[in-house]
Design a protein around this motif. Sequence first.
Motif, PDB file in Angstrom:
ATOM      1  N   THR A  56      10.248 -31.177  54.638  1.00 41.63           N
ATOM      2  CA  THR A  56       9.765 -32.382  53.422  1.00 41.63           C
ATOM      3  C   THR A  56       8.303 -32.435  52.562  1.00 41.63           C
ATOM      4  O   THR A  56       8.014 -32.670  52.665  1.00 41.63           O
ATOM      5  CB  THR A  56      10.841 -33.835  54.851  1.00 41.63           C
ATOM      6  OG1 THR A  56      10.000 -33.387  56.146  1.00 41.63           O
ATOM      7  CG2 THR A  56      11.710 -33.702  54.786  1.00 41.63           C
ATOM      8  N   TRP A  60       7.058 -33.016  49.453  1.00 41.24           N
ATOM      9  CA  TRP A  60       5.888 -34.103  49.461  1.00 41.24           C
ATOM     10  C   TRP A  60       5.203 -34.092  48.888  1.00 41.24           C
ATOM     11  O   TRP A  60       4.415 -34.733  48.139  1.00 41.24           O
ATOM     12  CB  TRP A  60       5.651 -34.876  50.871  1.00 41.24           C
ATOM     13  CG  TRP A  60       4.747 -35.625  50.447  1.00 41.24           C
ATOM     14  CD1 TRP A  60       3.066 -35.132  50.682  1.00 41.24           C
ATOM     15  CD2 TRP A  60       4.798 -36.977  50.306  1.00 41.24           C
ATOM     16  NE1 TRP A  60       1.957 -36.590  50.601  1.00 41.24           N
ATOM     17  CE2 TRP A  60       3.588 -37.679  50.121  1.00 41.24           C
ATOM     18  CE3 TRP A  60       5.703 -38.236  49.727  1.00 41.24           C
ATOM     19  CZ2 TRP A  60       3.122 -38.552  49.904  1.00 41.24           C
ATOM     20  CZ3 TRP A  60       5.251 -39.136  49.837  1.00 41.24           C
ATOM     21  CH2 TRP A  60       4.075 -39.866  49.483  1.00 41.24           C
ATOM     22  N   LEU A  61       4.664 -32.624  48.457  1.00 41.13           N
ATOM     23  CA  LEU A  61       3.192 -32.106  48.248  1.00 41.13           C
ATOM     24  C   LEU A  61       3.528 -32.291  46.609  1.00 41.13           C
ATOM     25  O   LEU A  61       2.939 -32.632  45.338  1.00 41.13           O
ATOM     26  CB  LEU A  61       3.040 -30.618  48.723  1.00 41.13           C
ATOM     27  CG  LEU A  61       1.101 -30.282  48.848  1.00 41.13           C
ATOM     28  CD1 LEU A  61       0.766 -31.388  48.657  1.00 41.13           C
ATOM     29  CD2 LEU A  61       1.059 -29.158  48.878  1.00 41.13           C
ATOM     30  N   ARG A  64       3.893 -35.180  45.388  1.00 41.09           N
ATOM     31  CA  ARG A  64       2.439 -36.081  45.077  1.00 41.09           C
ATOM     32  C   ARG A  64       1.538 -35.700  43.176  1.00 41.09           C
ATOM     33  O   ARG A  64       1.170 -36.131  42.985  1.00 41.09           O
ATOM     34  CB  ARG A  64       1.399 -35.597  46.311  1.00 41.09           C
ATOM     35  CG  ARG A  64       0.198 -36.434  46.229  1.00 41.09           C
ATOM     36  CD  ARG A  64      -0.302 -36.561  47.605  1.00 41.09           C
ATOM     37  NE  ARG A  64      -1.189 -34.804  47.625  1.00 41.09           N
ATOM     38  CZ  ARG A  64      -1.700 -34.838  48.241  1.00 41.09           C
ATOM     39  NH1 ARG A  64      -2.308 -35.687  49.719  1.00 41.09           N
ATOM     40  NH2 ARG A  64      -2.574 -33.520  48.235  1.00 41.09           N
ATOM     41  N   ALA A  87      17.844 -32.856  45.851  1.00 38.56           N
ATOM     42  CA  ALA A  87      17.680 -33.768  47.167  1.00 38.56           C
ATOM     43  C   ALA A  87      16.345 -34.170  48.145  1.00 38.56           C
ATOM     44  O   ALA A  87      16.393 -35.435  48.012  1.00 38.56           O
ATOM     45  CB  ALA A  87      18.739 -34.005  48.231  1.00 38.56           C
ATOM     46  N   LEU A  88      16.164 -33.689  47.913  1.00 38.89           N
ATOM     47  CA  LEU A  88      14.439 -33.911  49.034  1.00 38.89           C
ATOM     48  C   LEU A  88      14.006 -34.391  48.486  1.00 38.89           C
ATOM     49  O   LEU A  88      13.056 -35.278  49.362  1.00 38.89           O
ATOM     50  CB  LEU A  88      14.447 -31.844  49.516  1.00 38.89           C
ATOM     51  CG  LEU A  88      13.519 -32.220  50.821  1.00 38.89           C
ATOM     52  CD1 LEU A  88      14.650 -32.749  52.118  1.00 38.89           C
ATOM     53  CD2 LEU A  88      12.868 -30.427  51.829  1.00 38.89           C
ATOM     54  N   ARG A  91      13.941 -38.109  47.580  1.00 37.32           N
ATOM     55  CA  ARG A  91      14.519 -38.879  49.348  1.00 37.32           C
ATOM     56  C   ARG A  91      12.454 -38.718  50.132  1.00 37.32           C
ATOM     57  O   ARG A  91      12.531 -39.490  49.716  1.00 37.32           O
ATOM     58  CB  ARG A  91      15.321 -38.377  50.178  1.00 37.32           C
ATOM     59  CG  ARG A  91      14.675 -38.649  51.640  1.00 37.32           C
ATOM     60  CD  ARG A  91      15.491 -38.188  52.859  1.00 37.32           C
ATOM     61  NE  ARG A  91      17.052 -38.534  52.422  1.00 37.32           N
ATOM     62  CZ  ARG A  91      17.292 -39.798  53.140  1.00 37.32           C
ATOM     63  NH1 ARG A  91      16.635 -40.354  53.883  1.00 37.32           N
ATOM     64  NH2 ARG A  91      18.874 -39.813  53.236  1.00 37.32           N
ATOM     65  N   VAL A  92      12.221 -37.715  49.256  1.00 39.12           N
ATOM     66  CA  VAL A  92      10.928 -38.231  50.232  1.00 39.12           C
ATOM     67  C   VAL A  92      10.015 -38.982  48.924  1.00 39.12           C
ATOM     68  O   VAL A  92       9.258 -39.341  49.361  1.00 39.12           O
ATOM     69  CB  VAL A  92      10.096 -36.465  49.530  1.00 39.12           C
ATOM     70  CG1 VAL A  92       8.226 -37.099  49.400  1.00 39.12           C
ATOM     71  CG2 VAL A  92      10.589 -35.568  50.562  1.00 39.12           C
ATOM     72  N   ALA A  94      11.653 -41.084  47.405  1.00 39.49           N
ATOM     73  CA  ALA A  94      12.148 -42.811  48.042  1.00 39.49           C
ATOM     74  C   ALA A  94      11.286 -43.281  48.722  1.00 39.49           C
ATOM     75  O   ALA A  94      11.183 -44.338  49.483  1.00 39.49           O
ATOM     76  CB  ALA A  94      13.370 -42.613  48.197  1.00 39.49           C
ATOM     77  N   ASN A  95      10.727 -42.617  49.762  1.00 40.83           N
ATOM     78  CA  ASN A  95      10.127 -42.567  50.580  1.00 40.83           C
ATOM     79  C   ASN A  95       8.433 -42.887  50.753  1.00 40.83           C
ATOM     80  O   ASN A  95       7.535 -42.580  52.045  1.00 40.83           O
ATOM     81  CB  ASN A  95      10.541 -42.241  52.235  1.00 40.83           C
ATOM     82  CG  ASN A  95      11.325 -42.260  52.509  1.00 40.83           C
ATOM     83  OD1 ASN A  95      11.781 -43.288  52.889  1.00 40.83           O
ATOM     84  ND2 ASN A  95      11.894 -41.434  52.427  1.00 40.83           N
ATOM     85  N   ASP A  96       8.072 -43.292  49.841  1.00 40.90           N
ATOM     86  CA  ASP A  96       6.209 -43.608  49.006  1.00 40.90           C
ATOM     87  C   ASP A  96       6.021 -44.099  49.125  1.00 40.90           C
ATOM     88  O   ASP A  96       6.159 -45.371  48.021  1.00 40.90           O
ATOM     89  CB  ASP A  96       6.191 -42.854  47.951  1.00 40.90           C
ATOM     90  CG  ASP A  96       4.722 -42.354  47.558  1.00 40.90           C
ATOM     91  OD1 ASP A  96       4.114 -42.445  48.191  1.00 40.90           O
ATOM     92  OD2 ASP A  96       4.483 -42.475  46.061  1.00 40.90           O
ATOM     93  N   LYS A  97       5.808 -44.899  50.266  1.00 39.90           N
ATOM     94  CA  LYS A  97       5.705 -46.773  50.277  1.00 39.90           C
ATOM     95  C   LYS A  97       3.707 -45.968  51.184  1.00 39.90           C
ATOM     96  O   LYS A  97       4.273 -46.223  52.922  1.00 39.90           O
ATOM     97  CB  LYS A  97       6.162 -46.962  51.698  1.00 39.90           C
ATOM     98  CG  LYS A  97       7.528 -47.009  50.404  1.00 39.90           C
ATOM     99  CD  LYS A  97       8.324 -48.153  51.774  1.00 39.90           C
ATOM    100  CE  LYS A  97      10.249 -47.684  50.671  1.00 39.90           C
ATOM    101  NZ  LYS A  97      10.804 -47.559  52.193  1.00 39.90           N
ATOM    102  N   PRO A  98       3.695 -45.717  50.879  1.00 39.69           N
ATOM    103  CA  PRO A  98       1.841 -45.783  51.436  1.00 39.69           C
ATOM    104  C   PRO A  98       1.087 -47.365  52.102  1.00 39.69           C
ATOM    105  O   PRO A  98       1.665 -48.285  52.477  1.00 39.69           O
ATOM    106  CB  PRO A  98       0.731 -45.473  50.710  1.00 39.69           C
ATOM    107  CG  PRO A  98       1.210 -46.343  49.340  1.00 39.69           C
ATOM    108  CD  PRO A  98       2.389 -46.294  49.627  1.00 39.69           C
TER     109      PRO A  98
END
Lengths: 373, 271
Positions: A56, A60-61, A64, A87-88, A91-92, A94-98
Amino acid sequence: MATLEWSEQADRVEVRATGDWVIARLAPLEAQLRRLLDVGGGDLHFDLGDLGRLDTAGAWLIHRTLKALEKSGRQVRLQNATEDQAALIARVAANDKPHPAEPEGGNAFLHVVAEIGETVLDAWRETRDLLGFFGLTVATLGRAVRQPARVRLTSLVYHLEQVGLNAVPIVALISFLIGIVLAYQGATQLRQFGAEIFTVELVAISVLREIGILLTAIIVAGRSGSAFTAQIGSMKLHEEVDAMRALALDPMEMLVLPRILALIIALPMLGFISAMMGLAGGAVMCWVSLDISPGLYIERLYEGVTLSHFLVGIVKAPFFALMIGLIGCFEGLKVESSAESVGRLTTKSVVESVFMVIVVDAFFSIYFAVLGL
Amino acid sequence: MSAGDAGRPVISVRGLRTQFGATVIHDGLDLDIFAGEVVGIVGGSGTGKSVLLRTIIGLNRPRAGTIAVFGQQLDELAAAERQMVERRWGVLFQDGALFSSLTVAQNVMLPMREHLDLSEGLMDELAAMKISMVGLQPDACNKYPSELSGGMRKRAGLARALALDPDIVFLDEPTAGLDPIGAAAFDNLILELQRNLGLTVFMVTHDLDSLNAICDRIAVLAEKRVIVTGDMAQMLEHSHPWIRDYFHGPRARARAAELEPKQPDPKQEDS
Ligand SMILES: Nc1ncnc2c1ncn2[C@@H]1O[C@H](COP(=O)(O)OP(=O)(O)OP(=O)(O)O)[C@@H](O)[C@H]1O
Ligand SMILES: [Mg+2]
């Protein structure tokens, strides 16, 4: 090793990620990816075909970087990602909520002034609350006197052992040593006037009136006051105190009263032991360095020291005990939800109770001076 | 998890015996867990599920028997090697066990900060991402554990367990104390991570829904050892009285009645 290579083509940049993009290997990639932002113009193809493992953090990197590139107005395409990798990354993404930033500190000067104000207010509130707690303790004590069955005998005996019996060795030893030190110092100074013989009075009066009981109170504050705070504090931490309240049990009765009563009973006894051991220490030193035999020592004690010296000392013990017990339990009950606060309040309880013991002692000195005792 | 590991157990427990004083908790316990599978550990309260978990990760010393993780016996490793193994697993304790003096985000960042060399900004982002992933709102990041509800603490605990992207996660009753929607999302998250990352999951649970939805295998702890392992279908057929009561009890029946008409065994369709 996780690596990143890129080549600039006419209208696009080809980026290839190789190796394992897992959290333990990401450190060097971060800087490289940042440089990628400045490379060339136009489209960017991010090829994951040769990528090994991806977790993950790696995903994320990638997410980003792609986001930053897109934000600067460039077309980005992810290529050859396996289903799991895609998919990973999804998912990451989708969870980009600083998370919201911590509120800013504001004006530093105002901050300092506000801090001072807070501290003063805190001190005032604390004093008020402690007085309130004192009242509550007295009320609980009053109830216990009217209905002695309310006193938790088992608990009381347990705490008597903890704060009283178990403190005897250390109190005795320290008092004995202090007796020796006092006698030695007294003898050296008084010898200059040829008045060594008064060393006995010096030791006896200072040990009986002041040092014995003060020393005992300080040792007990360090030993038992801190223990009270830590015990009650960690009970508070684990909601045990709340559970008691919910079961209609009174924490004042169950926790506070036995501890304070135990201290009030134990401290005078410890004070007595301390006084005796101090005198014994003095006797040993007088014998060794001044050739005053124990018989003579006791004789001089009879002559020069009255019972009132001893009473003046020992009468202070219950008050010291009350102070130590009150502050220890009060700080323990103030613990809120973090292990760190147990530590902080335990320190505070010791410092405060030692301070209060000395303040009370000073008041007693003035009082006795006025009474001419 | 690289392909070579498949087929070999990542966790292998042999002849384990644990006891506290004279109380024997496990005796002759054997258990194998393979790479990439989700194993549910079930058993009555006090049968030693949490103790088994703690023993495997080295918090309790067994009296006898061997425990190998990634093929290495933990008590034979030097401190540094052992730490390398410990970094490859994440643990969610039964009550979260968050550090009370740190905020949720700091709790998640702590293992990264201690073990890795990432920039502050990246750690911050990763922590926020993990926290969001386990289903917490962004404003939970700056809260202290005492300001969270029990279920939120569980989620934060999972976020911390996942902080280093471990190969194995140990979960002690992850869905206990969560609302049913949250519990389903939790299951879903674990399942998806397991698929995408090849995570191995060791999960203590009482939640029949979780067992049904995500566990590849179920290990039943009773009589001081693992009496049987197998998938849901095997559990339903097993004749041991406790297992029968567990999987055919009133709660289980209610679940089955709900599931039966639509899809007899949802597990089968997933795989
Ligand atoms: N530190 C300890 N000292 C003594 N006994 C312990 C200790 N920890 C656990 N036990 C005992 O070990 C047994 C197993 O405990 P464990 O916490 O593993 O139960 P569990 O299976 O996880 O139950 P639950 O489902 O309720 O969480 C219990 O009987 C408990 O009393
Ligand atoms: Mg448990």
